[in-house]
Design a protein around this motif. Structure first.
Motif, short mmCIF file in Angstrom:
data_model
loop_
_atom_site.label_atom_id
_atom_site.label_comp_id
_atom_site.label_asym_id
_atom_site.label_seq_id
_atom_site.Cartn_x
_atom_site.Cartn_y
_atom_site.Cartn_z
N LYS A 2 15.14 24.93 11.50
CA LYS A 2 15.23 25.50 12.83
C LYS A 2 16.68 25.72 13.23
O LYS A 2 17.03 26.72 13.87
N TYR A 150 11.47 33.05 17.43
CA TYR A 150 12.12 31.75 17.60
C TYR A 150 11.69 31.09 18.92
O TYR A 150 11.36 29.90 18.95
N TRP A 153 8.25 29.74 18.54
CA TRP A 153 8.29 28.49 17.79
C TRP A 153 8.64 27.33 18.72
O TRP A 153 8.00 26.28 18.70
N GLU A 157 6.19 24.18 19.71
CA GLU A 157 6.65 22.80 19.50
C GLU A 157 6.58 22.00 20.79
O GLU A 157 6.13 20.85 20.80
#
Length: 167
Positions: A2, A150, A153, A157
């Protein structure tokens, strides 16, 4: 992994910022040059308007992507601010999915248009192919796509962490 993606996006943003500064500086220079030649020398140039239009299009798309990366676009968050954190992340995921779908549509459409435009010059003076104007949208949307992936993501999360916290 990441962190490396985040570094890559920051690097892309730096390149875009540099190119945006170059576009803006060149536009200022070209317009000032045209004003000088038109009003001081009385011999206007034929190409500055075309070049400044081209630079403005690229500048617009570059800055739109920079703003996206910095989460600087205007958003209406009146209702989402009244939701729980989990609800906000769910809305964020849904919105990001819509944005991703729209960006895929834009990228595919602009590539198709570029192939049609490649041999058609836009202006009489500079003869820049129309495809190079459209390419600004393609490049910018591709970069936006990476950024939204991104952000998606990150939202997923965060939603997972919030779901585990409640259990």
């Amino acid at each position: 992994m990441k962190e490396s993606i985040e570094k890559a996006l920051k690097g892309i943003e730096k390149v875009e910022m540099f190119l945006a500064k170059v576009c803006l500086s060149a536009m200022i220079l070209v317009v000032a040059l045209q004003v000088f030649f038109r009003y001081v020398i009385n011999k206007p140039l034929t190409w500055p308007e075309e070049l400044s239009s081209f630079l403005l299009i690229w500048l617009t798309f570059l800055v739109a992507d920079i703003l996206l990366k910095r989460k600087g676009h205007v958003q209406v968050d009146f209702f989402t601010n009244k939701m729980s954190e989990k609800g906000q992340e769910i809305v964020s995921i849904i919105v990001n999915l819509y944005i991703l779908a729209f960006l895929v549509f834009l990228i595919i459409s602009s590539i198709k248009i570029e192939f049609l435009q490649i041999h058609h010059p836009v202006g009489a003076a500079m003869k820049i192919p129309k495809a190079f104007y459209t390419m600004a949208a393609t490049v910018s949307c591709a970069s936006m796509f990476l950024s939204i992936c991104y952000f998606q993501w990150e939202s997923v999360e965060k939603l997972i962490k919030l779901s585990k916290k409640k259990d």
